[in-house]
Design a protein around this motif. Sequence first.
Motif, PDB file in Angstrom:
ATOM      1  N   LEU A 127      12.560 -27.106 -20.194  1.00  0.00           N
ATOM      2  CA  LEU A 127      13.138 -26.433 -21.267  1.00  0.00           C
ATOM      3  C   LEU A 127      11.862 -26.180 -22.313  1.00  0.00           C
ATOM      4  N   PHE A 128      10.839 -26.965 -22.482  1.00  0.00           N
ATOM      5  CA  PHE A 128       9.748 -26.503 -23.051  1.00  0.00           C
ATOM      6  C   PHE A 128       8.990 -25.515 -22.718  1.00  0.00           C
ATOM      7  N   ILE A 129       8.712 -25.124 -21.241  1.00  0.00           N
ATOM      8  CA  ILE A 129       8.101 -24.226 -20.635  1.00  0.00           C
ATOM      9  C   ILE A 129       8.829 -23.058 -20.591  1.00  0.00           C
ATOM     10  N   LEU A 130      10.285 -23.002 -20.452  1.00  0.00           N
ATOM     11  CA  LEU A 130      11.196 -21.981 -20.374  1.00  0.00           C
ATOM     12  C   LEU A 130      10.785 -20.711 -21.256  1.00  0.00           C
ATOM     13  N   PRO A 131      10.534 -20.757 -22.420  1.00  0.00           N
ATOM     14  CA  PRO A 131      10.291 -19.603 -23.341  1.00  0.00           C
ATOM     15  C   PRO A 131       8.781 -18.725 -22.557  1.00  0.00           C
ATOM     16  N   MET A 132       7.915 -19.538 -21.901  1.00  0.00           N
ATOM     17  CA  MET A 132       6.787 -18.811 -21.591  1.00  0.00           C
ATOM     18  C   MET A 132       7.514 -17.691 -20.335  1.00  0.00           C
ATOM     19  N   TRP A 133       8.520 -18.038 -19.943  1.00  0.00           N
ATOM     20  CA  TRP A 133       9.203 -17.062 -18.979  1.00  0.00           C
ATOM     21  C   TRP A 133       9.378 -15.670 -19.761  1.00  0.00           C
ATOM     22  N   VAL A 134       9.564 -15.612 -20.910  1.00  0.00           N
ATOM     23  CA  VAL A 134       9.952 -14.506 -21.472  1.00  0.00           C
ATOM     24  C   VAL A 134       8.920 -13.769 -22.140  1.00  0.00           C
ATOM     25  N   ASN A 135       8.823 -12.520 -22.009  1.00  0.00           N
ATOM     26  CA  ASN A 135       7.532 -11.766 -22.472  1.00  0.00           C
ATOM     27  C   ASN A 135       7.231 -12.008 -23.833  1.00  0.00           C
ATOM     28  N   ILE A 136       5.988 -12.293 -24.135  1.00  0.00           N
ATOM     29  CA  ILE A 136       5.454 -12.747 -25.376  1.00  0.00           C
ATOM     30  C   ILE A 136       5.899 -11.687 -26.607  1.00  0.00           C
ATOM     31  N   LEU A 137       5.930 -10.371 -26.376  1.00  0.00           N
ATOM     32  CA  LEU A 137       6.397  -9.559 -27.331  1.00  0.00           C
ATOM     33  C   LEU A 137       7.870  -9.511 -27.835  1.00  0.00           C
ATOM     34  N   ILE A 138       8.510  -9.955 -26.566  1.00  0.00           N
ATOM     35  CA  ILE A 138      10.104 -10.224 -27.052  1.00  0.00           C
ATOM     36  C   ILE A 138      10.270 -11.675 -27.909  1.00  0.00           C
ATOM     37  N   ARG A 139       9.323 -12.233 -27.555  1.00  0.00           N
ATOM     38  CA  ARG A 139       9.554 -13.629 -28.405  1.00  0.00           C
ATOM     39  C   ARG A 139       9.039 -13.446 -29.625  1.00  0.00           C
ATOM     40  N   THR A 140       7.925 -12.681 -29.841  1.00  0.00           N
ATOM     41  CA  THR A 140       7.608 -12.409 -31.236  1.00  0.00           C
ATOM     42  C   THR A 140       8.529 -11.699 -31.898  1.00  0.00           C
ATOM     43  N   LEU A 141       9.176 -10.542 -31.371  1.00  0.00           N
ATOM     44  CA  LEU A 141      10.147  -9.880 -32.095  1.00  0.00           C
ATOM     45  C   LEU A 141      11.640 -10.801 -32.508  1.00  0.00           C
ATOM     46  N   ALA A 142      11.802 -11.717 -31.897  1.00  0.00           N
ATOM     47  CA  ALA A 142      12.675 -12.467 -31.989  1.00  0.00           C
ATOM     48  C   ALA A 142      12.358 -13.556 -33.114  1.00  0.00           C
ATOM     49  N   THR A 143      11.233 -13.873 -33.121  1.00  0.00           N
ATOM     50  CA  THR A 143      10.643 -14.705 -34.531  1.00  0.00           C
ATOM     51  C   THR A 143      10.620 -13.919 -35.678  1.00  0.00           C
ATOM     52  N   VAL A 144      10.443 -12.424 -35.548  1.00  0.00           N
ATOM     53  CA  VAL A 144      10.776 -11.717 -36.855  1.00  0.00           C
ATOM     54  C   VAL A 144      12.181 -11.510 -37.240  1.00  0.00           C
ATOM     55  N   ALA A 145      13.014 -11.294 -36.261  1.00  0.00           N
ATOM     56  CA  ALA A 145      14.355 -11.186 -36.356  1.00  0.00           C
ATOM     57  C   ALA A 145      14.884 -12.599 -37.139  1.00  0.00           C
ATOM     58  N   LEU A 146      14.317 -13.859 -36.803  1.00  0.00           N
ATOM     59  CA  LEU A 146      14.629 -14.960 -37.283  1.00  0.00           C
ATOM     60  C   LEU A 146      14.177 -15.260 -38.762  1.00  0.00           C
ATOM     61  N   PHE A 147      12.923 -14.653 -38.970  1.00  0.00           N
ATOM     62  CA  PHE A 147      12.563 -14.824 -40.641  1.00  0.00           C
ATOM     63  C   PHE A 147      13.457 -13.628 -41.150  1.00  0.00           C
ATOM     64  N   ASP A 148      13.662 -12.525 -40.745  1.00  0.00           N
ATOM     65  CA  ASP A 148      14.481 -11.696 -41.523  1.00  0.00           C
ATOM     66  C   ASP A 148      15.871 -12.224 -41.773  1.00  0.00           C
ATOM     67  N   PHE A 149      16.417 -12.861 -40.683  1.00  0.00           N
ATOM     68  CA  PHE A 149      17.826 -13.550 -40.951  1.00  0.00           C
ATOM     69  C   PHE A 149      17.783 -14.697 -42.104  1.00  0.00           C
ATOM     70  N   LEU A 150      16.760 -15.312 -42.100  1.00  0.00           N
ATOM     71  CA  LEU A 150      16.572 -16.341 -43.052  1.00  0.00           C
ATOM     72  C   LEU A 150      15.969 -15.961 -44.379  1.00  0.00           C
ATOM     73  N   ASN A 151      15.871 -14.784 -44.395  1.00  0.00           N
ATOM     74  CA  ASN A 151      14.996 -14.162 -45.777  1.00  0.00           C
ATOM     75  C   ASN A 151      13.754 -14.718 -45.962  1.00  0.00           C
TER      76      ASN A 151
END
Length: 257
Positions: free
Chosen positions: A94-118
């Motif tokens: 589970l800890f290593i699972l995010p590494m299977w996703v492209n780093i750009l997709i993970r970063t874009l998800a982080t941007v969406a998370l920050f936007d969602f939390l304002n």
Amino acid sequence: MRRRNWTIPYALFLAVFVVMPLLLIVLYAFTDADGAFTFANFRKFMIHPEAINTFVYSIGIAIITTLACLVLGYPAAYILSHERFNTSRTMVVLFILPMWVNILIRTLATVALFDFLNLPLGEGALVFGMVYNFLPFMIYPIYNTLQKMDRSLIEAAQDLGANPFQVFMKTILPLSMPGVMSGIVMVFMPTVSTFAIAELLTMNNIKLFGTTVQENIYNGMWNYGAALSLIMLLLIGVTILFTNEEDNASNEGGGVI
């Protein structure tokens, strides 16, 4: 003869994809646009405060990210390596699972998370994104080292009267230093050289050294971009040498109580 035949593809791979790119970087770094030998690319870096400030700032961000990953990653690796933690293998996946996703997709998800939390995008978001992306690179080598540790040494320390804190500080921690050093290198190196995370999580308001290299090469300034890349490679090489020396010292020192 068979062994030599097996090594030919690997030798060709190293020559084409490792040696030749490095030689091209060195060639471009020490030549100008006309192909003449020059040190002007390095002088340009030294006389431009913006480039030096970006370089120093990138090292600072890399150090902060590495320390944060170490503080968060070591306890996680220690818990996961414990024999009483029956679901350790599942949790490691589970800890290593995010590494299977492209780093750009993970970063874009982080941007969406920050936007969602304002929450504002900036330096804090940058450090958070760096830690999120590179934390598994710190956890896994430490976990791997702790898993292979000789448990009889811990039992011997306990038999000699050491309390849990002494067992950890004088036995477990010294023996786990090879994994710690590997994790530091694996986190520090990509943090210094990355540019996509900084662009997305700061709306391109904060530049890292990797961004400077990317911009120069994208704008056709191959010689200056190659010089900056060579400087970054030298920094990474020094980091690897330093961590190897610390690793050897920790192995020689052992974990004697």
